[in-house]
Write a protein that holds these residues in place. Structure first.
Motif, PDB file in Angstrom:
ATOM      1  N   ASP A 106       0.605  -1.290  -0.175  1.00 25.91           N
ATOM      2  CA  ASP A 106      -0.451  -0.248  -0.059  1.00 25.91           C
ATOM      3  C   ASP A 106       0.601   0.987   0.048  1.00 25.91           C
ATOM      4  N   LYS A 110       1.295   4.137  -3.152  1.00 32.14           N
ATOM      5  CA  LYS A 110       1.193   5.693  -2.808  1.00 32.14           C
ATOM      6  C   LYS A 110       2.118   6.571  -3.354  1.00 32.14           C
ATOM      7  N   ASP A 119      -1.163  10.961  -9.041  1.00 29.07           N
ATOM      8  CA  ASP A 119      -1.889  12.121  -7.939  1.00 29.07           C
ATOM      9  C   ASP A 119      -2.330  13.100  -8.857  1.00 29.07           C
TER      10      ASP A 119
END
Length: 146
Positions: A106, A110, A119
């Motif tokens: 995870d 990210k 992003d």
């Protein structure tokens, strides 16, 4: 009062600028000794040690780099967006995160989304799936031993 302060400040800046004109760095600081090189010269062995300490693998050869870019393009061609050197650099930096957090998928996802600016540049594909595919491409092509 404000006018005097502003005028005095402007005069001081002008004086400092005019005083600096026509001088060389050696004239300003003669005791500084010989000028140091802007970039230190390292041996290949030292470079390897620095890369290892930073958790970075060696630069990929041309074929490996091309395969990595092809893998990113398969995810979405806008990720590398023709800036292959930048994409490879980001991938190598992702390797340091993979080495640091090998079991925290995870976190790696990210970090990949942020590192490749997905992003901010491409929010419509800023998903865990996209980040996971980037992490997998980095692992496969740039740091398979991590």
């Amino acid at each position: 009062m404000r006018t005097r302060t502003t005028t005095a400040l402007a005069a001081a800046v002008l004086l400092a600028t005019l005083t600096a004109c026509g001088t060389t760095p050696d004239e300003v600081t003669p005791a500084a000794g010989p000028k140091a090189s802007a970039t230190p010269t390292l041996t290949e062995e030292q470079r390897a040690e620095v890369r290892e300490a930073a958790g970075l693998p060696d630069e990929p050869d041309a074929a490996t780099a091309a395969e990595f870019i092809k893998a990113l393009d398969a995810i979405d061609p806008r990720i590398a967006d023709g800036k292959n050197d930048k994409a490879i650099s980001r991938g190598l930096n992702q390797c340091s995160s993979i080495k640091r957090y090998p079991d925290d998928r995870d976190k790696l996802v990210k970090l990949a989304l942020g590192r490749f600016t997905i992003d901010t540049r491409l929010p419509e594909i800023a998903t865990p799936e996209t980040g996971g595919k980037i992490v997998d491409a980095v692992r496969k092509h740039l740091c398979p031993d991590f």
